[in-house]
Scaffold this motif. Structure first.
Motif, PDB file in Angstrom:
ATOM      1  N   ASN A 146     -26.205 -74.952  -3.135  1.00 53.07           N
ATOM      2  CA  ASN A 146     -25.825 -74.889  -1.729  1.00 53.07           C
ATOM      3  C   ASN A 146     -26.772 -75.717  -0.887  1.00 53.07           C
ATOM      4  N   ILE A 198     -22.105 -78.363  -0.540  1.00 53.99           N
ATOM      5  CA  ILE A 198     -22.599 -78.178  -1.889  1.00 53.99           C
ATOM      6  C   ILE A 198     -23.051 -79.539  -2.404  1.00 53.99           C
ATOM      7  N   PHE A 254     -17.731 -66.301  -4.772  1.00 49.16           N
ATOM      8  CA  PHE A 254     -17.010 -67.272  -3.945  1.00 49.16           C
ATOM      9  C   PHE A 254     -16.840 -66.776  -2.520  1.00 49.16           C
ATOM     10  N   LYS A 255     -16.718 -65.456  -2.361  1.00 49.39           N
ATOM     11  CA  LYS A 255     -16.499 -64.947  -1.017  1.00 49.39           C
ATOM     12  C   LYS A 255     -17.783 -64.402  -0.415  1.00 49.39           C
ATOM     13  N   ALA A 301     -20.944 -63.629  -1.416  1.00 53.93           N
ATOM     14  CA  ALA A 301     -22.268 -64.228  -1.582  1.00 53.93           C
ATOM     15  C   ALA A 301     -22.259 -65.685  -1.137  1.00 53.93           C
ATOM     16  N   ASN A 302     -21.088 -66.271  -0.951  1.00 49.85           N
ATOM     17  CA  ASN A 302     -20.966 -67.674  -0.543  1.00 49.85           C
ATOM     18  C   ASN A 302     -21.764 -68.588  -1.459  1.00 49.85           C
ATOM     19  N   ASP A 303     -21.750 -68.288  -2.769  1.00 52.74           N
ATOM     20  CA  ASP A 303     -22.511 -69.097  -3.716  1.00 52.74           C
ATOM     21  C   ASP A 303     -21.523 -69.736  -4.695  1.00 52.74           C
ATOM     22  N   TRP A 304     -20.811 -70.737  -4.215  1.00 52.32           N
ATOM     23  CA  TRP A 304     -19.782 -71.368  -5.048  1.00 52.32           C
ATOM     24  C   TRP A 304     -20.339 -71.959  -6.336  1.00 52.32           C
TER      25      TRP A 304
END
Lengths: 364, 302
Positions: free
Chosen positions: B42, B48, B263-264, B266-269
């Protein structure tokens, strides 16, 4: 012996539908891409991205009557979903309704457009207490739509006294197997911190560890981690005590008078949803018009009548009947609210830390 | 004689290229992007940066996530085993049914597909919950038995306690078996239906019992069907998301839910992508294993 037909709330059904149908919504708004008519005006359309059961029954039609603008409303079920969708670029939404913490997060990420207050004269209707919140100083990016408090919903006949402490859900075997916790990681951490006597922000790392140990210890007593459908679990008799938002419990209390709601004495978490215009909105003028319309006293009252969430709109509240204004679930008494505070966005690292803790708790 | 496709290259390309383009643009390309994310990190809240870092995979290999994978594998294994045990007799019954009954039985097997998975799962919740249909019937039986006992002068049963069925691991496996059973039955039926019946007659004529015939003749001959049934049951079960989320309890976390939350919430794609691809690598491994076994079998037969 009577049998209650098990049912589910529209919100949770929608949520799961969304999960089942990820991908179908891709590019669903492509057709509504900005095609400005000649003359510089905006086409009479608006894409509104809102929560389910979160608008007045006639609001959109009334707005069309007043301005001629056609509102196309689509629904999201969590702030995370909203964020994930706009993160990759605005697919064509003009007005969105993120919660306080996400107003900060999205404005920091450059996903929100600054509001032009001169186009929102109805801002004067808002209770001054809501005009300069920490999460959006000076209301640059958002106009308050509703606010709500997280508390404990419970089945009165199954409790010993009023469960007015977080202890009963986080740190006690009294209601073993009859407890449902929220699955939202940040909220769980914050409410646990509240129980341990700390503020919901700036939780020290030792306390994060302590909370993790407490939740792991409590897990055998917990029946489910619910996805914001705690009111349904409660209503169907699957559990007797849940962490839920005030408005959701208020809605089922109308149908079942054995259900109660309390804001625990340690204090709780406040949330406020705001009307915002995302960056790249194709029709910002219509968006301002729409936000201004919703802040109108009459229109605001119409919305509150349906959704039963507390309104920050003083002029609209004045128009509401007493059973709304004086409902202690919708507007908890001042002494219960004294210890409540707003959560704040504390950076991506924090969000990740909390998520990891809850993943460990669930895996333990 | 059939014409080889090499002799009609133009026609072949015309028919085939839209499919390839479609597959590339809407499947391989997006997958490639997610795959690239799994080597990224991130940058701020929205961007990203694909830096080639292996940190995400290192994190996947932490005991925490490996144990969640293990748990998912265990659930998938249990589901597949139960589907096989339940599905095999069903497939046999369909195979040996009369033509008319057969058609009806097949329709019954496929009927659930006409309903959305989500609706079926909610229906299952209505069956299993504390005040659901199972407990309703159980309560009724309990009361009736109690009344009967009293009538014949016995002490009545104690207070009724409902069965605790929903929101636990049992409910997850039950749900997964319910959802995946048709995927097992159909390939099994396809394999069994092709079976040359004269083998069975020969086996029975030559003195083998029914069980011996089942395990030494039918099962080996149906092995390809069993293998593909196992595979297409196991893979969706491993990555299932809705079922454990809706039916499970606090202990039922499977890997797909963890991926969703990366993906949602934690926003850690990048990490979510690494977890997804770990799942994919495992699936590839399972498919490869099946292919190798199939080839061995084919070689052994020659």
């Amino acid at each position: 012996m009577s049998m209650r037909i098990p049912r589910t709330s529209r919100r949770s059904l929608l949520k799961a539908m969304g999960a089942a149908a990820v991908g179908i919504s891709f590019g669903g708004l492509e057709a509504c891409s900005p095609s400005k008519p000649e003359g510089g005006g905006e086409e009479p359309k608006l894409n509104f991205y809102n929560w389910d059961t979160y608008i007045g029954e006639t609001t959109l039609a009334d707005f069309k009557k007043a301005t001629g603008v056609d509102v196309n409303m689509s629904l999201f079920s969590t702030n995370d979903e909203l964020f994930a969708k706009l993160k990759a670029g605005n697919p064509g939404y003009d007005v969105i309704v993120p919660s306080n913490e996400f107003v900060t997060r999205m404005s920091e990420a450059g996903l929100l457009m600054q509001l032009d207050h001169s186009k929102i004269p109805n801002m004067k209707n808002i209770d001054p207490a809501f005009l300069d919140p920490d999460y959006d100083k000076g209301r640059k990016f958002s106009m308050p739509y509703t606010w709500l408090v997280t508390g404990i919903g419970y089945r009165k006949s199954k409790m010993q006294g009023v469960p007015d402490s977080w202890k009963w859900v986080f740190d006690s075997a009294q209601y073993k197997g009859r407890i449902a916790l929220l699955s939202e990681s940040a909220d769980l951490m914050r409410l646990s911190a509240k129980y341990l006597g700390h503020s919901v922000t700036g939780i020290p790392l030792e306390m994060v560890k302590q909370i993790e140990a407490m939740l792991i210890k409590q897990k055998p007593n917990v029946k489910a981690f619910h996805e914001d459908d705690g009111q349904t679990l409660l209503q169907n008799g699957d559990v007797d005590i849940v962490i839920e938002y005030s408005g959701d419990i208020a809605q089922v209390m109308k149908e079942d008078n054995d259900i109660g709601f309390v804001v625990p004495k340690e204090g709780s978490l406040l949330n406020s949803d705001g009307l915002c215009i995302p960056t790249g909105a194709p029709r910002p003028d219509n968006a301002h018009k729409f936000i201004n319309y919703i802040l109108d006293a009459q229109a605001g009252a119409e919305i509150s009548k349906t959704i039963l969430y507390p309104t920050p709109n003083a002029a609209a509240k004045a128009l509401m009947p007493d059973d709304y204004k004086n409902n202690p679930v919708i507007f908890p008494p001042a002494d219960q609210l004294a210890n409540c505070e707003y959560g704040a966005f504390e950076g991506a690292e924090r969000a990740k830390l909390y998520e990891d803790v809850i993943t460990r708790v669930r895996a333990a | 004689m059939e014409q080889s496709w090499t002799r009609a290259k133009g026609a072949f390309l015309a028919v085939f290229s839209p499919t390839v383009l479609w597959l590339f643009a809407f499947f391989l390309l997006p997958m490639g992007i997610i795959w690239a994310y799994s080597f990224g990190q991130n940058e701020g809240l929205v961007d990203i940066a694909v830096t080639g870092t292996l940190a995400n995979y290192a994190r996947v290999l932490q005991p925490l996530y490996l144990l969640i994978f293990l748990k998912s594998l265990w659930f998938a294994f249990l589901t597949t085993a139960l589907c096989l045990v339940i599905g095999f007799p069903v497939a046999m019954a369909i195979t040996f049914a009369s033509e008319k009954t057969k058609a009806w039985l097949l329709v019954l097997i496929m009927l659930p597909f006409w309903t959305n998975l989500l609706i079926r799962t909610y229906a299952l919740m209505a069956v299993l919950r504390t005040e659901g249909y199972v407990n309703w019937a159980y309560h009724w039986l309990w009361d009736e038995t109690s009344g009967l006992l009293q009538m014949i002068g016995q002490a009545p049963l104690g207070a009724f306690t409902p069965l605790d069925l929903l929101h636990k691991n049992f409910a997850v496996v039950f749900g997964l078996v319910y959802v995946n059973l048709p995927f097992m039955v159909l390939p099994l039926y396809a394999a069994l239906d092709r079976l040359d019946r004269s083998y069975l007659e020969a086996s029975l004529d030559l003195g083998a019992g029914h069980l011996t015939t089942l395990f030494r003749i039918i099962v080996p001959l149906a092995l390809p069907g069993i293998a593909s049934g196992v595979l297409i049951t196991f893979i969706p079960a491993l990555g299932s998301y809705l079922t454990p989320d809706l039916l499970g309890g606090p202990d039922s976390q499977m890997i797909a839910s963890v991926i969703e939350r990366q993906f949602k919430r934690a926003n850690d794609w990048p990490f979510g992508a690494a977890l997804s691809f770990m799942l994919m690598y495992m699936t590839f491994a399972a498919v490869a294993l099946q292919a190798i076994l199939a080839r061995r079998r084919a070689e052994a037969r020659q």
